[in-house]
Design an enzyme around this catalytic site. Structure first.
Site, PDB file in Angstrom:
ATOM      1  N   SER A  53      84.220  34.256  58.330  1.00 59.05           N
ATOM      2  CA  SER A  53      85.130  33.087  58.939  1.00 59.05           C
ATOM      3  C   SER A  53      86.069  33.470  60.176  1.00 59.05           C
ATOM      4  O   SER A  53      86.859  34.464  59.974  1.00 59.05           O
ATOM      5  CB  SER A  53      85.909  32.393  57.843  1.00 59.05           C
ATOM      6  OG  SER A  53      86.297  31.059  58.153  1.00 59.05           O
ATOM      7  N   CYS A  57      91.868  28.252  48.344  1.00 59.95           N
ATOM      8  CA  CYS A  57      90.894  27.288  48.030  1.00 59.95           C
ATOM      9  C   CYS A  57      91.303  26.570  46.917  1.00 59.95           C
ATOM     10  O   CYS A  57      90.521  26.029  46.476  1.00 59.95           O
ATOM     11  CB  CYS A  57      89.787  27.582  48.345  1.00 59.95           C
ATOM     12  SG  CYS A  57      89.226  28.061  49.960  1.00 59.95           S
TER      13      CYS A  57
END
Length: 378
Positions: free
Chosen positions: A198, A322
């Site tokens: 990412s 997350c």
């Protein structure tokens, strides 16, 4: 406030931002437009970024699939491989301490008929090839093990695990989101079949990532509508984001070794400073095989929720960004054998490119003072 949460996200490097800005207004073309200069400029920029990322990882630029981030890359890798090769078997091996992007995707595949084995790590967070070998079955299709854990920084023996998979004709995927740009990763030996990453973890923008899928890997696309990215991921490419990811990869390649040494020295200084001033504190995870920028420390005899709230001069965390909305203790630390109490009272400190000596010294003092005050109150 001192920012020590680089594993959650990183600021965009100024050089990355400078590279991106022209592609919002001046060079705004669609790289799929083949009939005019605006499309050609965008296509050239995407090609350059693909080459920059390929150089960092030691792969062919044709093996890079641009996505919206590591979560999409993981979904494409696991779901795409399962659908494309299901006739060869439906068994998947992964680890209990993987990121939720992998664990939730495996849960989805369970509902589609897959069989998943979740390996429990040792108390230091590591797994070893013998554990994976013991879990192998004739119908094992895929093994997915992250390079480095996002909460503890523990680094698994990825090459040995990938070698084990290759010898048996099993696909090997790794979530390298926390490792790319921090550790030297070269896939030129052909052991790793798929790798997810990412942009916002390596000083690039959010909303862009990539999946490295080697030429022999067959994947069923999870997103249809134009057959972009060699038919593996349809959708108009995020040109500014891709340009930023490419520039971020180039900068990481240039600075990787010097930054690894600098950040590991700062991490050790932070860790030793806290442990020397705070009794009954200890490091979670292996202290030899780990990222240069990460330490996860548990503080006994402290209310975990009050601890993180009280560290008002620090941006740190007690788990993955997350899962920060949940009130549960870290499932990663629980899998390593920690009690709920100690898991709650653990803090991840993750350093980065812009962390300074002064910030580390202030953090040590602030943590020591805060823990002492909380223990006094209790």
């Amino acid at each position: 406030m001192t920012y020590l949460d680089y594993n959650a996200t990183t600021p965009v490097d100024p050089a990355v931002l400078d590279a991106m800005l022209p592609f919002f207004r001046e060079h705004f073309g669609n790289p799929a437009s083949r009939t005019h200069v605006y499309g050609w400029q965008a296509a050239d920029a995407v090609a350059q970024a693909r080459d920059q990322l390929a150089r960092l990882l030691g792969v062919s630029e044709k093996e890079i699939v641009f996505t919206s981030g590591a979560t999409e890359s993981v979904n494409l890798a696991l779901k795409g491989a399962f659908e494309a090769r299901r006739s060869a078997g439906g068994h998947i091996i992964t680890v209990e301490t993987e990121h939720k992007a992998v664990l939730d995707t495996c849960d989805h595949l369970l509902r589609l008929g897959a069989d998943v084995t979740y390996i429990t790590p040792h108390a230091d967070g590591l797994i070893d090839p013998e554990q994976v070998e013991a879990a192998l079955r004739p119908d094992t299709l895929l093994i997915s093990v992250m390079v480095a854990n996002n909460e503890t920084g523990v680094v698994h023996p990825i090459n040995a695990l990938a070698q084990l998979a290759q010898e048996r004709g099993i696909l090997f995927h790794t979530d390298a989101t926390q490792a790319v740009g921090k550790l030297p990763l070269n896939l030129s030996d052909g052991l790793i079949d798929m790798l997810s990453l990412s942009g916002h973890k390596l000083y690039g923008p959010k909303g862009v990532g990539a999946l490295v899928a080697r030429k022999h890997v067959k994947l069923t696309a999870q997103q249809d509508g134009g057959r972009h990215e060699r038919g593996r991921r349809s959708g108009t490419l995020n040109v500014p984001g891709i340009v930023g990811l490419g520039k971020a990869a180039e900068l990481c390649q240039q600075q990787l070794m010097t930054e690894a040494l600098r950040q590991s020295a700062l991490r050790d200084r932070l860790e030793q400073g806290i442990l020397s001033r705070v009794p009954d504190a200890a490091v979670n995870g292996n202290t030899t095989h780990r990222l240069p920028n990460t330490t996860n420390i548990r503080f006994a005899h402290v209310d975990g929720e009050r601890l993180l709230d009280s560290l008002h001069e620090l941006a740190a965390s007690n788990g993955s960004a997350c899962t920060s909305a949940t009130t549960e203790p870290s499932y990663v630390l629980k899998a390593m054998g920690l009690s709920d109490e100690l898991a709650y009272a653990s803090v991840r400190f993750s350093l980065g490119r812009f962390t300074t000596d002064d910030e580390i010294d202030r953090a040590i003092q602030h943590v020591a003072d805060t823990v002492s005050q909380l223990r006094g109150h209790s």
